[in-house]
Design a protein around this motif. Structure first.
Motif, PDB file in Angstrom:
ATOM      1  N   ILE A 167       4.538 -10.227  14.609  1.00  0.00           N
ATOM      2  CA  ILE A 167       3.913 -10.229  15.939  1.00  0.00           C
ATOM      3  C   ILE A 167       2.394 -10.203  15.816  1.00  0.00           C
ATOM      4  O   ILE A 167       1.700  -9.817  16.755  1.00  0.00           O
ATOM      5  N   THR A 168       1.894 -10.638  14.646  1.00  0.00           N
ATOM      6  CA  THR A 168       0.450 -10.570  14.425  1.00  0.00           C
ATOM      7  C   THR A 168      -0.308 -11.372  15.473  1.00  0.00           C
ATOM      8  O   THR A 168      -1.232 -10.863  16.124  1.00  0.00           O
ATOM      9  N   GLU A 169       0.085 -12.639  15.636  1.00  0.00           N
ATOM     10  CA  GLU A 169      -0.623 -13.485  16.595  1.00  0.00           C
ATOM     11  C   GLU A 169      -0.408 -13.000  18.025  1.00  0.00           C
ATOM     12  O   GLU A 169      -1.327 -13.010  18.845  1.00  0.00           O
ATOM     13  N   GLN A 170       0.825 -12.583  18.302  1.00  0.00           N
ATOM     14  CA  GLN A 170       1.124 -12.076  19.646  1.00  0.00           C
ATOM     15  C   GLN A 170       0.288 -10.834  19.951  1.00  0.00           C
ATOM     16  O   GLN A 170      -0.278 -10.694  21.039  1.00  0.00           O
ATOM     17  N   LYS A 171       0.209  -9.923  18.961  1.00  0.00           N
ATOM     18  CA  LYS A 171      -0.562  -8.699  19.150  1.00  0.00           C
ATOM     19  C   LYS A 171      -2.043  -9.016  19.279  1.00  0.00           C
ATOM     20  O   LYS A 171      -2.755  -8.399  20.071  1.00  0.00           O
ATOM     21  N   LYS A 192       0.842  -1.196   0.000  1.00  0.00           N
ATOM     22  CA  LYS A 192       0.000   0.000   0.000  1.00  0.00           C
ATOM     23  C   LYS A 192       0.882   1.253   0.000  1.00  0.00           C
ATOM     24  O   LYS A 192       1.900   1.298   0.687  1.00  0.00           O
ATOM     25  N   PRO A 193       0.471   2.297  -0.734  1.00  0.00           N
ATOM     26  CA  PRO A 193       1.292   3.526  -0.810  1.00  0.00           C
ATOM     27  C   PRO A 193       1.549   4.165   0.546  1.00  0.00           C
ATOM     28  O   PRO A 193       2.656   4.635   0.803  1.00  0.00           O
ATOM     29  N   ASP A 194       0.513   4.183   1.428  1.00  0.00           N
ATOM     30  CA  ASP A 194       0.727   4.824   2.729  1.00  0.00           C
ATOM     31  C   ASP A 194       1.695   4.027   3.590  1.00  0.00           C
ATOM     32  O   ASP A 194       2.442   4.599   4.390  1.00  0.00           O
ATOM     33  N   TYR A 195       1.728   2.688   3.430  1.00  0.00           N
ATOM     34  CA  TYR A 195       2.709   1.883   4.149  1.00  0.00           C
ATOM     35  C   TYR A 195       4.113   2.218   3.656  1.00  0.00           C
ATOM     36  O   TYR A 195       5.053   2.387   4.439  1.00  0.00           O
ATOM     37  N   THR A 196       4.269   2.296   2.320  1.00  0.00           N
ATOM     38  CA  THR A 196       5.572   2.604   1.732  1.00  0.00           C
ATOM     39  C   THR A 196       6.068   3.967   2.188  1.00  0.00           C
ATOM     40  O   THR A 196       7.247   4.141   2.502  1.00  0.00           O
ATOM     41  N   GLN A 197       5.174   4.940   2.240  1.00  0.00           N
ATOM     42  CA  GLN A 197       5.558   6.281   2.690  1.00  0.00           C
ATOM     43  C   GLN A 197       6.107   6.248   4.115  1.00  0.00           C
ATOM     44  O   GLN A 197       7.081   6.937   4.435  1.00  0.00           O
ATOM     45  N   GLY A 251      -1.752 -10.816  -0.510  1.00  0.00           N
ATOM     46  CA  GLY A 251      -2.684  -9.760  -0.120  1.00  0.00           C
ATOM     47  C   GLY A 251      -2.962  -9.666   1.365  1.00  0.00           C
ATOM     48  O   GLY A 251      -3.566  -8.692   1.818  1.00  0.00           O
ATOM     49  N   GLU A 252      -2.527 -10.656   2.152  1.00  0.00           N
ATOM     50  CA  GLU A 252      -2.772 -10.610   3.597  1.00  0.00           C
ATOM     51  C   GLU A 252      -1.846  -9.606   4.262  1.00  0.00           C
ATOM     52  O   GLU A 252      -0.674  -9.505   3.920  1.00  0.00           O
ATOM     53  N   GLU A 253      -2.387  -8.869   5.212  1.00  0.00           N
ATOM     54  CA  GLU A 253      -1.584  -7.910   5.982  1.00  0.00           C
ATOM     55  C   GLU A 253      -1.156  -8.556   7.296  1.00  0.00           C
ATOM     56  O   GLU A 253      -1.951  -9.206   7.964  1.00  0.00           O
ATOM     57  N   ARG A 254       0.096  -8.354   7.638  1.00  0.00           N
ATOM     58  CA  ARG A 254       0.628  -8.862   8.903  1.00  0.00           C
ATOM     59  C   ARG A 254       1.300  -7.715   9.639  1.00  0.00           C
ATOM     60  O   ARG A 254       1.786  -6.759   9.020  1.00  0.00           O
ATOM     61  N   LEU A 255       1.339  -7.822  10.947  1.00  0.00           N
ATOM     62  CA  LEU A 255       1.947  -6.787  11.779  1.00  0.00           C
ATOM     63  C   LEU A 255       3.342  -7.231  12.198  1.00  0.00           C
ATOM     64  O   LEU A 255       3.527  -8.361  12.651  1.00  0.00           O
ATOM     65  N   PHE A 256       4.322  -6.342  12.050  1.00  0.00           N
ATOM     66  CA  PHE A 256       5.712  -6.663  12.360  1.00  0.00           C
ATOM     67  C   PHE A 256       6.292  -5.647  13.338  1.00  0.00           C
ATOM     68  O   PHE A 256       5.959  -4.456  13.296  1.00  0.00           O
ATOM     69  N   GLU A 274       4.919  -1.996  12.288  1.00  0.00           N
ATOM     70  CA  GLU A 274       4.478  -1.608  10.951  1.00  0.00           C
ATOM     71  C   GLU A 274       3.721  -2.754  10.287  1.00  0.00           C
ATOM     72  O   GLU A 274       4.006  -3.932  10.512  1.00  0.00           O
ATOM     73  N   LEU A 275       2.747  -2.374   9.479  1.00  0.00           N
ATOM     74  CA  LEU A 275       1.970  -3.339   8.712  1.00  0.00           C
ATOM     75  C   LEU A 275       2.610  -3.549   7.356  1.00  0.00           C
ATOM     76  O   LEU A 275       3.105  -2.602   6.741  1.00  0.00           O
ATOM     77  N   ALA A 276       2.625  -4.799   6.885  1.00  0.00           N
ATOM     78  CA  ALA A 276       3.192  -5.119   5.577  1.00  0.00           C
ATOM     79  C   ALA A 276       2.243  -6.063   4.850  1.00  0.00           C
ATOM     80  O   ALA A 276       1.642  -6.950   5.460  1.00  0.00           O
ATOM     81  N   VAL A 277       2.128  -5.860   3.534  1.00  0.00           N
ATOM     82  CA  VAL A 277       1.212  -6.664   2.716  1.00  0.00           C
ATOM     83  C   VAL A 277       1.970  -7.837   2.108  1.00  0.00           C
ATOM     84  O   VAL A 277       2.951  -7.637   1.384  1.00  0.00           O
ATOM     85  N   ARG A 278       1.533  -9.062   2.408  1.00  0.00           N
ATOM     86  CA  ARG A 278       2.154 -10.255   1.858  1.00  0.00           C
ATOM     87  C   ARG A 278       1.771 -10.403   0.384  1.00  0.00           C
ATOM     88  O   ARG A 278       0.854  -9.752  -0.095  1.00  0.00           O
ATOM     89  N   HIS A 279       2.518 -11.268  -0.323  1.00  0.00           N
ATOM     90  CA  HIS A 279       2.300 -11.408  -1.765  1.00  0.00           C
ATOM     91  C   HIS A 279       0.888 -11.886  -2.105  1.00  0.00           C
ATOM     92  O   HIS A 279       0.394 -11.620  -3.204  1.00  0.00           O
TER      93      HIS A 279
END
Length: 495
Positions: free
Chosen positions: A218-222, A157-162, A189-194, A182-187
């Motif tokens: 840390i998606t599951e942990q969060k 996503k552009p706002d993530y890249t920014q 389309g799923e978003e995961r938290l890191f 930070e959130l990152a988009v997997r190939h």
């Protein structure tokens, strides 16, 4: 004659002299001559005929230059060149060996980095990717060659890249470490938290030339942490609501119970007043003045209405208290039989302030299409929270549709039924703006939200999904069509 001095070359020189007497000049650029002391000299010589006045060969002339020093220098230079060549070959061999060692070490480092489950990436100036370990490459579904030189994966996503670029610039400009979520988009389309730690790499001159980022999922942990916090909040809220409901319940019951007596007393007093009026039609000036001042006729007519209104209000308070007490069961940990209609009604009662007409929008109508449901063995408080999350999202969607003027009369429909397999089905439908299939497919993902920043955590429906599927062995599905609304369907077994 040197024939006699150097007999070993006598024959050769005799031949040279014979040619010279015949008019042939002979020369050598370099030639070794033995000396009497056993050493060798190097000479450059030329033998040519000497002519008489008549033009006949009268003798020979020989010019000789000792070039021993030059030859020795050349030999020394050649020897030095041979030594240098041997040295260069050694250096080349050592360099090749060193390069191989470096290559092997690099391969070893990459193997070690690829074995680490955390994502490791290296970036150069302007936040451009230089390297990513296997976890990083697998997450984005790209090779190092494809990633190298990019700022971020093409599907991000552009706002993530920014935000990534902003964080990288901070590390480059300050030379300080930075740790961010930070959130990152997997190939896919799923978003995961890191949780990402960004570290500067300095040159010998002390300048930041690269950054290394280590990202841990840390998606599951969060999610677990958020669930624990949510559970604690709900437990505290449940205790607070239960306590408030209990404290309000006693005085309200006292008031409600005495209103019937007050109404009876008022009827009796009014009957006495009417009898006085019949018995003493001429009450006297003072009493007549008092009745006119208090408007006795209006008081007689309005007092029963007032008492009835107070009774309706007190009854309404009792209903609200009952709903609060029922909803506060969310802190109950044990499983028990519960009336799901009662839970839904309690939730609607608590949400009444959002459903009623507002200054800028009409009332959100609720249509209850209740079937004949049996008692359901469940965690009633947790299911109440599911109803709350789904209904709240439906209200949000309808408010958005009203703001965009895409719906005139907002409606939420709740349909319940008992299925053939004795499972209970609860369908909650709104006539809001609806969702795309892409959004609908991800609506239960942790931290996924379509709401503006600060208006949603993306955990409400994720927790609801877990409560229905994991805690109750049921299903929670979403069906939506753009422009036509959304339906959430809860199915839980009766037992």
């Amino acid at each position: 004659c040197h024939y006699d001095i150097f007999p070993e070359i006598g024959d050769e020189w005799k031949a040279i002299h014979q040619k010279c007497l015949q008019g042939v000049t002979e020369r050598r650029e370099e030639e070794a001559f033995p000396r009497a002391d056993g050493r060798t000299d190097w000479l450059k010589w030329e033998v040519c005929p000497w002519y008489t006045d008549s033009g006949a060969v009268g003798g020979l002339v020989m010019f000789t230059e000792v070039i021993t020093w030059r030859k020795e220098a050349e030999l020394a230079l050649a020897k030095a060149n041979e030594a240098l060549m041997a040295h260069n070959v050694g250096l080349a061999t050592a360099l090749e060996q060193r390069n191989q060692e470096v290559s092997d070490l690099k391969d070893l480092y990459e193997q070690v980095l690829d074995a680490i489950p955390d994502m490791i990436l290296c970036k150069g100036p302007e936040s451009k990717l230089l390297f990513g370990n296997k976890a990083f490459r697998d997450y984005y579904g790209m090779t190092n060659d494809q990633l190298r030189g990019l700022i971020d994966a093409p599907h991000s996503k552009p706002d993530y890249t920014q935000q990534y670029v902003k964080d990288d610039a901070y590390v480059f400009n300050t030379g300080q470490h930075l740790q961010v979520e930070e959130l990152a988009v997997r190939h896919d389309g799923e978003e995961r938290l890191f949780l990402t730690t960004k570290t500067p790499i300095f040159s010998e001159m002390g300048k930041v030339v690269q950054t290394v980022g280590i990202s841990r999922d840390i998606t599951e942990q969060k999610r677990t942490q958020t669930q624990i916090i949510q559970a604690e909040k709900m437990s505290s809220l449940g205790q607070l609501v239960a306590g408030v409901a209990h404290e309000i319940n006693n005085p309200v019951n006292f008031i409600y119970g005495n209103l019937d007596h007050a109404n009876d007393y008022a009827d009796e007093l009014l009957a006495v007043i009417r009898l006085y009026q019949e018995t003493f039609p001429e009450p006297g000036a003072a009493l007549d003045s008092m009745m006119a001042e208090i408007d006795l006729d209006f008081l007689i007519d309005d007092l029963p209405k007032l008492l009835q209104s107070m009774k309706v209000g007190a009854n309404r308070i009792r209903e609200i208290v009952s709903s609060l007490r029922n909803f506060s069961r969310m802190d109950e940990a044990e499983i028990k039989d519960a009336d799901l209609h009662e839970g839904i009604d309690s939730t609607l009662m608590i949400l009444q302030h959002r459903l009623k007409k507002q200054s800028d929008r009409p009332e959100i109508l609720v249509q209850r299409q209740y079937g004949n449901l049996p008692m359901v063995e469940c965690f009633p408080g947790q299911l109440n929270q599911v109803f709350m999350n789904i209904l709240s999202n439906g209200i949000d969607a309808l408010e958005e549709a009203l703001a965009n003027q895409t719906v005139e009369q907002p409606v939420i429909t709740i349909n319940t039924s008992l299925l053939a397999d004795q499972s209970v089905r609860i369908a909650i439908t709104d006539n809001g703006p609806g969702m795309s299939q892409t959004v609908c497919d991800r609506i239960f993902d942790p931290f996924f939200t379509t709401k503006a920043v600060g208006k949603g955590t993306g955990m409400g429906l994720a927790i609801s999904y877990q409560v229905v599927t994991e805690k109750h062995g049921g299903t929670l599905t979403c069906h939506s069509t753009m422009g036509e609304g959304t339906e959430f369907v809860i199915i839980v077994p009766r037992r």
